[in-house]
Design a protein around this motif. Structure first.
Motif, PDB file in Angstrom:
ATOM      1  N   TYR A  25       0.835  -1.195   0.000  1.00 52.02           N
ATOM      2  CA  TYR A  25       0.000   0.000   0.000  1.00 52.02           C
ATOM      3  C   TYR A  25       0.873   1.249   0.000  1.00 52.02           C
ATOM      4  CZ  TYR A  25      -3.328   3.498   1.469  1.00 52.02           C
ATOM      5  OH  TYR A  25      -4.088   4.616   1.537  1.00 52.02           O
ATOM      6  N   ARG A  26       1.944   1.209   0.727  1.00 52.55           N
ATOM      7  CA  ARG A  26       2.841   2.344   0.805  1.00 52.55           C
ATOM      8  C   ARG A  26       3.497   2.622  -0.543  1.00 52.55           C
ATOM      9  NH1 ARG A  26       7.744   1.608   4.359  1.00 52.55           N
ATOM     10  NH2 ARG A  26       6.636  -0.331   4.529  1.00 52.55           N
ATOM     11  N   TRP A  27       3.758   1.584  -1.311  1.00 49.78           N
ATOM     12  CA  TRP A  27       4.445   1.730  -2.595  1.00 49.78           C
ATOM     13  C   TRP A  27       3.465   1.716  -3.759  1.00 49.78           C
ATOM     14  CZ3 TRP A  27       9.123   3.461  -2.571  1.00 49.78           C
ATOM     15  CH2 TRP A  27       9.920   3.227  -1.449  1.00 49.78           C
ATOM     16  N   ARG A  28       2.247   2.147  -3.532  1.00 51.97           N
ATOM     17  CA  ARG A  28       1.268   2.167  -4.627  1.00 51.97           C
ATOM     18  C   ARG A  28       1.741   3.118  -5.725  1.00 51.97           C
ATOM     19  NH1 ARG A  28      -2.953   5.513  -1.125  1.00 51.97           N
ATOM     20  NH2 ARG A  28      -1.910   7.501  -1.391  1.00 51.97           N
ATOM     21  N   TRP A  29       1.221   2.908  -6.905  1.00 51.53           N
ATOM     22  CA  TRP A  29       1.666   3.685  -8.065  1.00 51.53           C
ATOM     23  C   TRP A  29       0.892   4.994  -8.141  1.00 51.53           C
ATOM     24  CZ3 TRP A  29       2.932   0.202 -12.783  1.00 51.53           C
ATOM     25  CH2 TRP A  29       3.793  -0.802 -12.372  1.00 51.53           C
ATOM     26  N   SER A  30       1.609   6.043  -8.343  1.00 44.63           N
ATOM     27  CA  SER A  30       0.996   7.361  -8.440  1.00 44.63           C
ATOM     28  C   SER A  30       0.699   7.662  -9.914  1.00 44.63           C
ATOM     29  CB  SER A  30       1.945   8.409  -7.873  1.00 44.63           C
ATOM     30  OG  SER A  30       3.081   8.515  -8.699  1.00 44.63           O
ATOM     31  N   PRO A  31      -0.126   8.663 -10.164  1.00 46.68           N
ATOM     32  CA  PRO A  31      -0.382   9.052 -11.564  1.00 46.68           C
ATOM     33  C   PRO A  31       0.897   9.434 -12.303  1.00 46.68           C
ATOM     34  CG  PRO A  31      -2.018  10.026 -10.125  1.00 46.68           C
ATOM     35  CD  PRO A  31      -0.996   9.370  -9.234  1.00 46.68           C
ATOM     36  N   ALA A  32       1.860  10.003 -11.584  1.00 51.92           N
ATOM     37  CA  ALA A  32       3.126  10.367 -12.231  1.00 51.92           C
ATOM     38  C   ALA A  32       3.854   9.118 -12.717  1.00 51.92           C
ATOM     39  CB  ALA A  32       4.006  11.149 -11.254  1.00 51.92           C
ATOM     40  N   THR A  33       3.757   8.032 -11.957  1.00 51.40           N
ATOM     41  CA  THR A  33       4.397   6.784 -12.365  1.00 51.40           C
ATOM     42  C   THR A  33       3.752   6.264 -13.640  1.00 51.40           C
ATOM     43  OG1 THR A  33       4.866   6.265 -10.061  1.00 51.40           O
ATOM     44  CG2 THR A  33       5.000   4.452 -11.635  1.00 51.40           C
ATOM     45  N   PHE A  34       2.421   6.305 -13.706  1.00 54.69           N
ATOM     46  CA  PHE A  34       1.729   5.856 -14.917  1.00 54.69           C
ATOM     47  C   PHE A  34       2.102   6.740 -16.105  1.00 54.69           C
ATOM     48  CE2 PHE A  34      -1.294   3.887 -11.866  1.00 54.69           C
ATOM     49  CZ  PHE A  34      -1.136   2.585 -12.308  1.00 54.69           C
ATOM     50  N   TYR A  35       2.243   8.040 -15.871  1.00 55.00           N
ATOM     51  CA  TYR A  35       2.650   8.953 -16.939  1.00 55.00           C
ATOM     52  C   TYR A  35       4.041   8.592 -17.442  1.00 55.00           C
ATOM     53  CZ  TYR A  35       3.962  13.187 -19.390  1.00 55.00           C
ATOM     54  OH  TYR A  35       4.395  14.057 -20.340  1.00 55.00           O
ATOM     55  N   GLN A  36       4.962   8.290 -16.516  1.00 55.86           N
ATOM     56  CA  GLN A  36       6.318   7.926 -16.916  1.00 55.86           C
ATOM     57  C   GLN A  36       6.319   6.625 -17.715  1.00 55.86           C
ATOM     58  OE1 GLN A  36       8.260   7.826 -13.139  1.00 55.86           O
ATOM     59  NE2 GLN A  36       8.873   9.970 -13.222  1.00 55.86           N
ATOM     60  N   ILE A  37       5.501   5.665 -17.313  1.00 58.01           N
ATOM     61  CA  ILE A  37       5.417   4.397 -18.043  1.00 58.01           C
ATOM     62  C   ILE A  37       4.855   4.640 -19.439  1.00 58.01           C
ATOM     63  CG2 ILE A  37       4.250   2.164 -18.129  1.00 58.01           C
ATOM     64  CD1 ILE A  37       4.489   2.124 -15.043  1.00 58.01           C
ATOM     65  N   ALA A  38       3.808   5.451 -19.536  1.00 61.91           N
ATOM     66  CA  ALA A  38       3.215   5.756 -20.849  1.00 61.91           C
ATOM     67  C   ALA A  38       4.211   6.509 -21.730  1.00 61.91           C
ATOM     68  CB  ALA A  38       1.942   6.575 -20.666  1.00 61.91           C
ATOM     69  N   GLU A  39       4.947   7.434 -21.132  1.00 55.78           N
ATOM     70  CA  GLU A  39       5.947   8.189 -21.890  1.00 55.78           C
ATOM     71  C   GLU A  39       7.044   7.258 -22.403  1.00 55.78           C
ATOM     72  OE1 GLU A  39       8.326  11.003 -19.622  1.00 55.78           O
ATOM     73  OE2 GLU A  39       7.788  12.518 -21.114  1.00 55.78           O
ATOM     74  N   TRP A  40       7.502   6.349 -21.556  1.00 54.55           N
ATOM     75  CA  TRP A  40       8.520   5.375 -21.949  1.00 54.55           C
ATOM     76  C   TRP A  40       8.000   4.480 -23.082  1.00 54.55           C
ATOM     77  CZ3 TRP A  40       8.065   0.019 -21.403  1.00 54.55           C
ATOM     78  CH2 TRP A  40       9.220  -0.707 -21.665  1.00 54.55           C
ATOM     79  N   ALA A  41       6.746   4.029 -22.957  1.00 58.94           N
ATOM     80  CA  ALA A  41       6.165   3.162 -23.986  1.00 58.94           C
ATOM     81  C   ALA A  41       6.047   3.900 -25.319  1.00 58.94           C
ATOM     82  CB  ALA A  41       4.801   2.650 -23.532  1.00 58.94           C
TER      83      ALA A  41
END
Length: 99
Positions: free
Chosen positions: A36-52
Motif C-alpha cells: 500500500y505504501r508503494w502504490r503507483w501514483s499518476p506520475a508513475t503511470f505517466y512515466q510508463i506511458a511516456e517510456w512506452a
C-alpha cells in the motif's frame, strides 16, 4: 497411513506452534502494508506511458529506416544485375566476332 503433509501437521501440533498464527499474520500485514505504501501514483503511470511511446516511436523509426535500406539494396542489386547482363552481352558479341 500418514502422508508427508500429515507428518508436518503433527510436527507443528507436537511443538505447539502452528504454521499460521500471529507471526505469520504480522508478516502478511507488513507485506500488504508495504504494498500500500508503494502504490503507483499518476506520475508513475505517466512515466510508463511516456517510456512506452518513446519505445514505440523508436521502433517505428527503425522499422522505416530498415525498409528504406531494403528498398535501396534491392535497387542496387537490380542495377548490378543489369550492368552484369550488359557486360555479358558485350563479351558474347566480342567472342562471336572472333569465332
Amino acid at each position: 497411513m500418514a502422508t508427508s503433509g500429515d507428518h508436518h501437521r503433527s510436527q507443528y501440533r507436537a511443538a505447539g506452534d502452528l504454521p499460521f498464527g500471529w507471526p505469520s499474520i504480522g508478516a502478511d500485514g507488513a507485506v500488504l502494508g508495504g504494498g500500500y505504501r508503494w502504490r503507483w501514483s499518476p506520475a508513475t503511470f505517466y512515466q510508463i506511458a511516456e517510456w512506452a511511446m518513446f519505445n514505440y516511436s523508436r521502433e517505428r523509426r527503425i522499422s522505416g529506416e530498415l525498409f528504406d535500406s531494403q528498398v535501396e539494396l534491392e535497387r542496387s542489386l537490380a542495377r548490378s544485375a543489369r550492368a552484369l547482363s550488359d557486360r555479358l552481352q558485350e563479351t558474347n558479341v566480342a567472342l562471336d566476332v572472333w569465332a
